[in-house]
Design a protein around this motif. Sequence first.
Motif, PDB file in Angstrom:
ATOM      1  N   VAL A 372      19.111 -14.710 -21.502  1.00 44.75           N
ATOM      2  CA  VAL A 372      18.255 -13.823 -22.285  1.00 44.75           C
ATOM      3  C   VAL A 372      19.012 -12.525 -22.515  1.00 44.75           C
ATOM      4  O   VAL A 372      19.401 -11.851 -21.567  1.00 44.75           O
ATOM      5  CB  VAL A 372      16.936 -13.541 -21.536  1.00 44.75           C
ATOM      6  N   HIS A 428      15.686 -13.872 -27.389  1.00 36.48           N
ATOM      7  CA  HIS A 428      15.482 -15.224 -26.862  1.00 36.48           C
ATOM      8  C   HIS A 428      13.986 -15.561 -26.895  1.00 36.48           C
ATOM      9  O   HIS A 428      13.157 -14.788 -26.430  1.00 36.48           O
ATOM     10  CB  HIS A 428      15.985 -15.293 -25.427  1.00 36.48           C
ATOM     11  N   GLN A 430      12.734 -18.002 -25.216  1.00 43.46           N
ATOM     12  CA  GLN A 430      12.481 -18.607 -23.910  1.00 43.46           C
ATOM     13  C   GLN A 430      11.787 -19.967 -24.047  1.00 43.46           C
ATOM     14  O   GLN A 430      10.967 -20.353 -23.211  1.00 43.46           O
ATOM     15  CB  GLN A 430      11.685 -17.663 -23.013  1.00 43.46           C
ATOM     16  N   TYR A 483      18.443 -16.014 -16.988  1.00 47.91           N
ATOM     17  CA  TYR A 483      18.110 -17.181 -17.798  1.00 47.91           C
ATOM     18  C   TYR A 483      16.584 -17.292 -17.920  1.00 47.91           C
ATOM     19  O   TYR A 483      15.847 -16.754 -17.099  1.00 47.91           O
ATOM     20  CB  TYR A 483      18.687 -18.451 -17.164  1.00 47.91           C
ATOM     21  N   PRO A 484      16.101 -17.980 -18.940  1.00 46.36           N
ATOM     22  CA  PRO A 484      14.645 -18.129 -19.108  1.00 46.36           C
ATOM     23  C   PRO A 484      14.001 -18.745 -17.879  1.00 46.36           C
ATOM     24  O   PRO A 484      14.547 -19.676 -17.268  1.00 46.36           O
ATOM     25  CB  PRO A 484      14.526 -19.060 -20.327  1.00 46.36           C
ATOM     26  N   THR A 486      10.706 -19.812 -18.060  1.00 50.59           N
ATOM     27  CA  THR A 486       9.504 -20.499 -18.537  1.00 50.59           C
ATOM     28  C   THR A 486       9.722 -21.976 -18.819  1.00 50.59           C
ATOM     29  O   THR A 486       8.785 -22.666 -19.229  1.00 50.59           O
ATOM     30  CB  THR A 486       9.013 -19.822 -19.828  1.00 50.59           C
TER      31      THR A 486
END
Length: 702
Positions: A372, A428, A430, A483-484, A486
């Motif tokens: 992100v 991003h 996500q 990093y994401p 979700t």
Amino acid sequence: MDRLEVVAAVVPGQGFSLEVLHRYAEVMRDYVGEAAVLHIGVATAEHAVQEAASDTLRVYPEDATRAQIVNQLVAEAQGQQVLLLDGPVLPLTEPAALRLGDADWTAFEGRRLLVPPHPEEAFTPASLEHADFNRDVHPESPIAVLVQRSAFLHVRGLDERGVRAEVLFMDLVHRLRRASTLREGRSDGEVLDLAVAVPGLRSKHWETGRKFREQQKDVVAADGSVYRNLVTWSVPKELRPVLVSVAIATRDRAAYVAGAIRSVLAQDFQEFELIIVDDGSTDETAAVVSSFADPRVRLIEQQPVGISHARNVAADASVGYFTAVHDDDDIMLPWRLSAGLAALDGDHDASYGSWVNFDDETAQLTLHLTPVGFGHDLIAHNGQTPGHATWLLPTRWVQRIRYDETMSSAIDHNLAIRTVLSGLRWKHTQKVHYLRRLHPSQVSQVDARRQLSGAVLSRFSATFSASFAGRKAMASDGKSLRYPQTIDRSRLFEDYGAYLPDHLVHRTARLNGLVGKKVLALDLHERFRLLGAEVDLDSGRAVAEVGGVADISWPDIVHIRQSGLPGIQYYSQLRDGGEHTVPSTDPRVWFHERLVRSVRQLAGSHPAGAVVVIEGDQPPASLDLDNRDDASPVVFARSLSTNWGDLMREGWTILGLRHVSDAVTMAGGLGRQSLGCHVIAARGADLLKASAAGGKVVQRAD
């Protein structure tokens, strides 16, 4: 001179009448004079109002919202400038300071303001005190907005979600300002706050309290996005502008390109065009593309020049404000375009996401996350750029910066880095955007060496001008990017398996609600396998209805999406067996989901309670549920029934009880009647099963 179009929406409340509406229309006609065209939309089922419909007065269904009315009126307007009025915005007590007249706009405290030509005849608050026009009048929520019709439709109008019903205009103005930032400072809307010139508008009758104002400002600020109504929008399809151009460059991909096209046509956001540039194919690629009758699909054929040139040709031919890049052998997930648009705000011009690789023979799935915060720091750290087929960026950036036609590989890395150097701001989403097909003939496989060298050179070009200390600091910051969080790596097949190619999976569809209508509309009778219904036994009303349809193919997915019918989910299982089996035609799956929902509902209101599940969709007469009073331990009573296969039927009764001890007592009594039942405690996952033999209660972990 282009005439101004004035739009007002009326959602009647208590005391509304045709007389009130006529009075409002008369004053409004005087108000706008000959310099503008007036459109008033009213939501009502009153027959007298419907008969009064005219060019000025449009009648909508009584459940239509202000947002829906305004959106449709603006979409149908002929002029370029539209003045949106938020309910009855005429001055009430103050003498005229300014007037519209012959389009003579006069500046007042930096804003353009309007008042009626005959203020002494204007109505007072009392004359409409029973008509609920739902105004939100305060400094941050203007009561009139002058906007370019194209700009209004670009941001897709007033937000039709009910959560913003009280702040429609405040929200619109903020979104127009963000869009102006994205659109290089263009002024797409002006705030016309009549109360600045006419304080009488803020009489105590209409005054909005400071606390409420602050709460609504927080509501608007909580959602910084620009684009709304991305999946459902009341504006007729033929009046919706194209917002996105999906660009595909292809060559000799007849075996894959049809799947790529279908995945685009199945998007939940449908206002796009699909431009496919065929770079000199020698197989049937052009014929495959031409077989699609959808007018949004455009084929451009050229002699083999190279993929960079093909992508530049697609950009030059695009009419969409944004470009979404896609590859000719991949599968775009249905939410890819809407997710990319929803992520954009006043601080970001472009969006990107993650992707999942799939093996075209084994269906093995592998998640690829991108950090992100793509920008200088990430490039300095490891040179990583967003996955090409996740991009959504303004088309003008591709047209200006262009793909480097001297390169045959890593052109996406090169362009992405040059956009950052030029000031493009990426965000991003996500989310996973597409499924990337792994097969022997893809560019990254056959040209891997040049791909790597191109990426390295592009990274170097982005950092060579910085000092050693500067490059080191950027790389350190890039290393700390997250990093994401979700995306669930453990649920790849459950979340994305239904969109794999037909040769890899069996696919079923679940129809939620209005099953009969959907089956008829989609002509799926021969594949209809399951009908389930949940009924509230107290009211007799259906709580839920579900249908299961087998053998769904990708062409079916496209057909279902373009039908516009909501409430359809897909499930799949591998064709070669395997562990992934979640068919929507299995009655037990649906029953379990509804049961879990009931348990959670009971836990929210009665944590010490329990749910009793009784075999059969009619409760035993001995329970006498019809005559229970407030002291009854039963909170709710529902029946579930399913029909599937060849005239197979099964049913259950679900009762919610206030306390687990009440449930155990009931289960024991039913067990002595040889009736099968289960007890599920609302708190925890303990399952109590009543034995049919003597009513013995056995507890075990579920």
